[in-house]
Design an enzyme around this catalytic site. Structure first.
Site, PDB file in Angstrom:
ATOM      1  N   CYS A  62       0.834  -1.193   0.000  1.00  0.00           N
ATOM      2  CA  CYS A  62       0.000   0.000   0.000  1.00  0.00           C
ATOM      3  C   CYS A  62       0.869   1.243   0.000  1.00  0.00           C
ATOM      4  O   CYS A  62       1.943   1.256   0.605  1.00  0.00           O
ATOM      5  CB  CYS A  62      -0.923   0.006   1.218  1.00  0.00           C
ATOM      6  SG  CYS A  62      -2.081   1.378   1.232  1.00  0.00           S
ATOM      7  N   CYS A  65      -1.020   3.981   3.747  1.00  0.00           N
ATOM      8  CA  CYS A  65      -0.282   3.760   5.002  1.00  0.00           C
ATOM      9  C   CYS A  65       1.122   3.339   4.602  1.00  0.00           C
ATOM     10  O   CYS A  65       1.420   2.156   4.451  1.00  0.00           O
ATOM     11  CB  CYS A  65      -0.944   2.674   5.837  1.00  0.00           C
ATOM     12  SG  CYS A  65      -2.436   3.201   6.661  1.00  0.00           S
ATOM     13  N   SER A 515      -8.156  -4.031   6.186  1.00  0.00           N
ATOM     14  CA  SER A 515      -9.260  -3.997   5.227  1.00  0.00           C
ATOM     15  C   SER A 515      -9.789  -5.394   4.912  1.00  0.00           C
ATOM     16  O   SER A 515     -10.929  -5.530   4.454  1.00  0.00           O
ATOM     17  CB  SER A 515      -8.831  -3.290   3.935  1.00  0.00           C
ATOM     18  OG  SER A 515      -8.630  -1.913   4.184  1.00  0.00           O
ATOM     19  N   CYS A 560      -9.270   1.186   2.557  1.00  0.00           N
ATOM     20  CA  CYS A 560      -8.071   1.288   1.725  1.00  0.00           C
ATOM     21  C   CYS A 560      -7.793  -0.113   1.200  1.00  0.00           C
ATOM     22  O   CYS A 560      -7.100  -0.895   1.823  1.00  0.00           O
ATOM     23  CB  CYS A 560      -6.889   1.818   2.524  1.00  0.00           C
ATOM     24  SG  CYS A 560      -5.400   2.021   1.532  1.00  0.00           S
ATOM     25  N   CYS A 563      -4.419  -2.569   0.422  1.00  0.00           N
ATOM     26  CA  CYS A 563      -3.808  -3.487   1.381  1.00  0.00           C
ATOM     27  C   CYS A 563      -4.308  -4.917   1.192  1.00  0.00           C
ATOM     28  O   CYS A 563      -3.613  -5.869   1.519  1.00  0.00           O
ATOM     29  CB  CYS A 563      -4.098  -3.031   2.810  1.00  0.00           C
ATOM     30  SG  CYS A 563      -3.179  -1.576   3.316  1.00  0.00           S
TER      31      CYS A 563
END
Length: 581
Positions: A62, A65, A515, A560, A563
């Protein structure tokens, strides 16, 4: 007759998530389905590699983050090899993780979630003088003059009149679900723009300790940059050493974060929440919450020193905290019953990540599709479970865990917020409660950053400059086979990487990410994931063509999906467009 509403992608900037909702004749959501629309395969890339370099690949899971997968990866290898790190390295990691939290939470609130509550176009009707009075009534933030808000309004007017709303495009402006007065909308838009400039300064902390952002450098066994007590870069230690000038900049960044959280983010959240108190009564869904724990003061092997404790809460019961063991195959399992993966032992069996598989040979129906075939497989996300239970992870889980454990700063801060809003603690189990928890957590963590910084400076002044442990760096010192788990609390929730090392190479690698916990599909028992359950918790769509209510609850989780799913598009083609049907 039920109607199927499709929102794809649901995320405002970071895509790959499709939501389908079934509504009854009154517009109420009776069924909801969450689908990750891109395949994940990073674990396959890591197999056979040197575990000391795994973090550099895993961190690319990702770019939002930007460091959490790097941290989880180095911790996994350190856990497998029983590799201790020096106190300074632990403090540096805490500061880097904390900076990611505050940066991520502020950016999410203003740029990914606030526009679910703020009618940008309505701000054109605001009186700048009244906006100034409102802003000054809730905060001492200096940028609150009538002239300042008039200038902001002029910028917004130029956007609208040019027909190029840019970053404010594609909103459901004018929807009756928006309740803020024009002055509150103008104040929020101004702070939206300020946050864009503020975040550029915050990421400097990562560049000082990690060399760059996004994706700062890490190192198994400690921190990558040595510390120099010299005030210049030419200390003779290393051109990349962190010197006293750099440490002074870190202090400035921490102060900047603290000021913005206290004077802008926290007051804005409370102000906006006061107009949407009905959203403190919908959008919970699961009622189970999970944390792995993080921010160790003394080390990952000393849970008593962690700021965020580990544990599980079932059925909203804050009086009973269940212990969590990430090595127990009966506690942590991933299912693929409704995922576009297969397991060698069958789709309905759950696997612990040490035995986990990323098997892309699934032969059933897959995209493209008009609607998800929810009776079969419908997502590239797996379905993690703790002792068979669906668990929500993230800021709400952490704030509830801190509250349940008697953490006084959390209890005091939550009490203040709930008192101002005239709400009971139970209101936190909701869409708006999730959003408020993210803000409260930012305040808790940014306050703690000063303590970690002071402890680091005290160590340096006491002559302790060590940031790396060389004891187990060479593979010749490793056992023939080892396994370990590296975990942390990423901004979006509990994150863990499991690694199996054989003959000095990675034999298996599995990442179970926030997620995946929150956005995963139904399991073999038909239990919906947290996103799905939350949408079925007292939601009614005012206008199916403007599914604002769906956006509010899904965005409250801060989705998000990079991830959990990874995109490969060698031709550079556009992969998706927003569709609402």
């Amino acid at each position: 007759m039920n109607e199927r509403i499709v929102v794809d992608p649901i995320t405002r900037i970071e895509g790959h998530l499709r939501i389908e909702a079934e509504t009854g004749s009154d517009g109420s959501i009776t069924g909801a389905y969450s689908s990750g629309t891109m395949v994940r395969g990073i674990e396959l890339i890591l197999k056979g590699r040197d575990p000391r370099e795994a973090w550099a690949f895993a961190q690319r899971i990702c770019g939002v983050c930007t460091l959490v997968h790097g941290i989880a990866s180095v911790r996994a290898v350190e856990n497998a090899l029983d590799y201790k790190i020096p106190p300074n390295a632990q403090l540096i990691r805490n500061l880097m993780i904390a900076a990611q939290y505050v940066h991520d939470h502020v950016m999410h609130f203003y740029h990914l979630h606030a526009l679910d509550w703020v009618d940008v176009v309505s701000a054109l009707k605001a009186d700048p003088a009244a906006t100034s009075q409102l802003a000054q009534s809730i905060s001492s933030w200096p940028k609150s003059s009538p002239g300042y808000f008039a200038d902001t309004q002029k910028k917004l007017k130029n956007f609208v009149e040019s027909g190029q709303l840019g970053i404010f495009a594609n909103g459901f402006w004018g929807n009756p679900g928006f309740k803020l007065p024009p002055e509150a909308n103008l104040m929020a838009v101004a702070h939206y723009l300020e946050a864009l400039a503020w975040q550029r300064e915050v990421v400097k902390l990562h560049t000082i300790f990690g060399g760059k952002n996004p994706h700062p450098n890490f190192l198994v066994g400690g921190a990558p940059s040595p510390i120099s007590v010299d005030s210049t870069a030419s200390s003779g230690v290393s051109a990349t050493a962190v010197n006293m000038t750099g440490l002074g900049q870190v202090k400035t960044v921490i102060d900047s974060m603290k000021t913005f959280v206290e004077q802008v983010y926290l007051p804005d959240t409370l102000a906006i929440a006061s107009f949407y108190k009905d959203w403190f009564a919908r959008g919970e869904g699961v009622g189970n919450f999970l944390t792995f724990g993080d921010f160790p003061e003394k080390g990952m092997d000393d849970p008593s020193s962690w700021l965020i404790p580990s544990g599980a809460i079932l059925g909203r019961d804050l009086n009973t905290i269940h212990p969590v063991d990430l090595n127990d195959p009966e506690q942590i399992q991933e299912f693929v019953s409704h995922s576009w993966y297969d397991y060698s032992a069958g789709k309905d069996r759950g696997l612990h990540p040490y035995e986990g598989e990323t098997n892309l040979d699934y032969t059933g129906p897959k995209p493209p599709y008009e609607q998800l075939d929810v009776e079969q497989s419908y997502s590239w996300l797996k379905s993690p479970r703790w002792k068979g239970n669906v668990m929500e992870v993230g800021p709400l889980a952490r704030v509830l865990m801190l509250y349940a454990k008697g953490h006084e700063p959390t209890k005091e801060l939550a009490g203040m917020a709930l008192s101002k809003l005239d709400l009971p603690l139970e209101a936190m189990f909701s869409t708006m409660g999730r959003t408020a928890a993210r803000t409260l957590e930012s305040k808790i963590i940014v306050d703690q950053m000063s303590t970690w910084y002071d402890n680091l400076i005290a160590n340096i002044r006491g002559g302790d400059l060590a940031v790396h442990n060389e004891d187990k760096w060479e593979p010749s010192s490793w056992p023939k086979e080892a396994r370990g788990v590296g975990f942390m609390e990423a901004p979006r929730g509990a994150l863990a990487h499991w690694v199996v090392i054989k003959d000095g190479k990675i034999d298996n690698y599995q990442a179970v990410v926030p997620s995946t916990w929150n956005a995963g599909p139904r399991d073999a028992q038909g239990q919906p994931g947290p996103y799905e359950a939350a949408l079925m918790d007292r939601h009614t769509l005012y206008d199916p063509k403007q599914p604002l209510e769906i956006q509010r609850t899904i965005h409250s989780f801060d989705p998000c999906i990079a991830c959990a799913v990874h995109v490969v598009d060698p031709d550079g083609e556009e992969l998706m467009k927003i569709q609402v049907r």
